[in-house]
Design an enzyme around this catalytic site. Structure first.
Site, PDB file in Angstrom:
ATOM      1  N   GLU A  75      -5.416  -8.713   0.694  1.00 55.48           N
ATOM      2  CA  GLU A  75      -6.005  -8.372   1.871  1.00 55.48           C
ATOM      3  C   GLU A  75      -7.503  -8.177   1.589  1.00 55.48           C
ATOM      4  O   GLU A  75      -7.758  -7.422   0.672  1.00 55.48           O
ATOM      5  CB  GLU A  75      -5.569  -6.953   2.479  1.00 55.48           C
ATOM      6  CG  GLU A  75      -4.093  -7.261   3.016  1.00 55.48           C
ATOM      7  CD  GLU A  75      -3.720  -6.211   4.023  1.00 55.48           C
ATOM      8  OE1 GLU A  75      -4.479  -5.221   4.341  1.00 55.48           O
ATOM      9  OE2 GLU A  75      -2.452  -5.978   4.025  1.00 55.48           O
ATOM     10  N   GLU A 133       0.618  -1.185  -0.017  1.00 56.04           N
ATOM     11  CA  GLU A 133       0.049  -0.029   0.011  1.00 56.04           C
ATOM     12  C   GLU A 133       0.812   1.252   0.084  1.00 56.04           C
ATOM     13  O   GLU A 133       0.774   2.150   0.904  1.00 56.04           O
ATOM     14  CB  GLU A 133      -0.969   0.093   1.090  1.00 56.04           C
ATOM     15  CG  GLU A 133      -1.944  -1.055   1.289  1.00 56.04           C
ATOM     16  CD  GLU A 133      -2.889  -0.836   2.120  1.00 56.04           C
ATOM     17  OE1 GLU A 133      -3.109  -0.050   3.024  1.00 56.04           O
ATOM     18  OE2 GLU A 133      -4.052  -1.909   1.992  1.00 56.04           O
TER      19      GLU A 133
HETATM   20  N1  LIG Z   1      -7.239   8.349   5.656  1.00 56.96           N
HETATM   21  N2  LIG Z   1      -7.009   7.078   5.643  1.00 56.96           N
HETATM   22  N3  LIG Z   1      -7.070   5.963   5.618  1.00 56.96           N
HETATM   23  C1  LIG Z   1      -6.666   5.015   6.463  1.00 56.96           C
HETATM   24  C2  LIG Z   1      -6.154   3.769   5.656  1.00 56.96           C
HETATM   25  C3  LIG Z   1      -7.053   3.402   4.619  1.00 56.96           C
HETATM   26  C4  LIG Z   1      -6.895   1.828   4.061  1.00 56.96           C
HETATM   27  N4  LIG Z   1      -6.056   1.122   5.102  1.00 56.96           N
HETATM   28  C5  LIG Z   1      -5.648  -0.194   4.706  1.00 56.96           C
HETATM   29  O1  LIG Z   1      -5.852  -0.547   3.642  1.00 56.96           O
HETATM   30  C6  LIG Z   1      -5.200  -1.066   5.760  1.00 56.96           C
HETATM   31  C7  LIG Z   1      -4.374  -2.192   5.044  1.00 56.96           C
HETATM   32  C8  LIG Z   1      -3.113  -2.529   5.783  1.00 56.96           C
HETATM   33  O2  LIG Z   1      -2.173  -3.213   4.841  1.00 56.96           O
HETATM   34  C9  LIG Z   1      -3.254  -3.467   7.061  1.00 56.96           C
HETATM   35  O3  LIG Z   1      -2.060  -3.270   7.826  1.00 56.96           O
HETATM   36  C10 LIG Z   1      -4.337  -2.930   7.984  1.00 56.96           C
HETATM   37  O4  LIG Z   1      -4.563  -3.445   9.165  1.00 56.96           O
HETATM   38  C11 LIG Z   1      -5.764  -3.162   7.221  1.00 56.96           C
HETATM   39  C12 LIG Z   1      -6.989  -2.638   8.180  1.00 56.96           C
HETATM   40  O5  LIG Z   1      -6.758  -1.318   8.237  1.00 56.96           O
HETATM   41  C13 LIG Z   1      -5.687  -2.296   5.882  1.00 56.96           C
END
Ligand SMILES: N=[N+]=NCCCCNC(=O)[C@@H]1[C@H]2[C@H](O)[C@@H](O)[C@H](O)[C@@H](CO)[C@@H]12
Length: 449
Positions: A356, A166
């Site tokens: 994910e 990401e």
């Molecule tokens: N402003 N703003 N936005 C905040 C972030 C938006 C998107 N968050 C993700 O995609 C994270 C991805 C991550 O790999 C994982 O480490 C996290 O635990 C998951 C759950 O949160 C998802």
């Protein structure tokens, strides 16, 4: 939808990340990361939570792999903590760090679980942040050196690699919104960092091709992609969609697949932020180092309309009626189908993995030893159905890694948000499979439902 059966050899897995589960932050020579510094800075993480202990996976990994085996996982996605390998980010290697990941990979292979390894899942060595972090172009070379070391040590057994997790979140949430480590609020800095992240990705892919360990190996990148929908069919809202889609999706997809930034966003950034700083040869390096697969992290969609202020980036998010997770993210499985079809249509992506997908819900209460997370089970079922429809319509989707194998440190939300299919009691660190895990075990066994 009647009974569905996924393609043979479809990889059903689960995912985690080093800082979110390992703990043991001062054990066996690990260096400080930017998330150690950020989480220990008062006010940055809810309830002052840190990853100091997390799930203590560093010391309990054998038990965790045994549980993965009992659930029948075919694959497991985890990340390597760069500060365990190079405590200062470069230079002196920490053998005990290498020993841990060697043992973890051996445990997984013994359990018949295929590892897929993320090189960077946000825990940059603090020593590199001290010299500018991702804004310092030299860090792209230190990343390639670290990647090369991991290919050399694990590459005979690890055949699926992910360079970055990401980059949009790394750049913008950490350096423009200030919500993640290192906590800056500087949009121009964030745009510059996106370029260095993509450059480091290309250098890590190049290193893989040169490593001699890429026989039968695949390397890719994981992007958090969000399909964007207009609130109305007005031209203003269409322009808002164009910006948001470019800002979140095309800015990374285009360089990775087409070797060039999207013109509309590049022009806007150069005009408004005088960024990114692109040197001669950069785009060729990015263009020439193709990926073998795209990792997609999908959680929800975006619905936008033109904001009140003027300008291409004037975008206002709309939150339609519907079901939302504990993160405030709309449950929208159709968005996964639309996203996969778009990637297939516009980028002709090679293999795709959902690296994910999952949800945080309040439904995590241990009653008589059972965690009845029916909401999460239904979330996963509806998204699996969307993925299946995309496969039927031609998408090369080869696997699905549920976020997350177990409850863990949810960044700025600390331990307040639970994404796991396995419940973690943070007092005792006891792991308890939730109802969704037991259902997932049957899905894997039947390769469908
Ligand atoms: N402003 N703003 N936005 C905040 C972030 C938006 C998107 N968050 C993700 O995609 C994270 C991805 C991550 O790999 C994982 O480490 C996290 O635990 C998951 C759950 O949160 C998802």
């Amino acid at each position: 939808m009647g009974k569905i059966t996924f393609p043979k050899d479809f990889i059903w897995g689960a995912a985690t990340a080093s800082y979110q589960i390992e703990g043991a932050v001062n054990q066996d020579g690990r260096g400080e990361s930017i998330w150690d510094r950020f989480s220990h800075t008062p006010g940055k993480v809810l309830n002052g939570d840190t990853g100091d202990v997390a799930c203590d996976h560093y010391n309990r990994y054998k038990e965790d792999v045994q549980l993965m085996k009992e659930l029948g996982l075919k694959g497991y996605r985890f990340s390597v903590a760069w500060p365990r390998i190079y405590p200062q980010g470069k230079g002196q290697v920490n053998q005990k760090g290498l020993d841990f990941y060697n043992s973890l990979v051996d445990e997984l292979l013994k359990a018949g679980i295929e590892p897929i390894v993320t090189l960077y899942h946000w825990d940059l060595p603090q020593a590199l942040q001290d010299i500018g972090g991702w804004d310092n172009r030299d860090v792209t070379d230190y990343f390639a050196d670290y990647a090369f070391k991991m290919y050399d040590v694990l590459g005979d057994r690890v055949k699926k690699w992910i360079t970055h997790n990401e980059p949009w979140v790394v750049a913008f949430v950490g350096n423009a919104f200030g919500e993640h480590a290192p906590g800056y609020k500087d949009f121009a800095l964030a745009v510059r960092i996106t370029h260095h992240l993509l450059l480091s990705h290309a250098k890590a892919v190049q290193a893989y091709r040169q490593s001699g360990n890429d026989d039968g190996g695949q390397i890719g990148i994981t992007l958090n992609l969000t399909p964007v929908y207009p609130d109305s069919d007005s031209p203003e809202d269409s322009e808002a969609v164009q910006f948001q889609d470019g800002f979140q999706n095309r800015w990374f997809l285009d360089p990775v697949f087409k070797g060039a930034y999207p013109e509309d966003i590049l022009e806007f950034y150069q005009e408004k932020y005088n960024a990114p700083v692109i040197r001669p040869g950069d785009m060729e390096l990015i263009a020439d180092n193709h990926i073998d697969f795209l990792g997609i992290n999908y959680y929800t969609r975006a619905v936008v309309k033109k904001g009140r202020e003027s300008g291409f980036d004037s975008v206002e998010h709309v939150h339609p009626e519907g079901k939302y997770t504990e993160m405030g993210w709309e449950v929208y499985p159709e968005g996964l189908y639309d996203l996969l079809m778009r990637i297939h249509r516009d980028y002709n992506a090679p293999n795709i993995y959902i690296t994910e997908n999952g949800a945080a819900f309040k439904d995590d209460k241990v009653v008589d030893g059972i965690v009845d997370d029916q909401d999460r089970l239904e979330y996963l079922k509806s998204h699996f159905e969307a993925a299946y429809r995309a496969i039927q319509d031609g998408v090369n989707l080869k696997g699905y890694y549920v976020w997350s194998f177990m409850d863990n440190f949810e960044w700025a939300y600390g331990y307040s948000k639970r994404f796991g299919i396995v419940y973690v009691d943070y007092e005792t660190l006891k792991r308890t499979p939730k109802k969704s895990a037991l259902w997932y075990r049957d899905v894997i066994a039947d390769n469908g439902f």
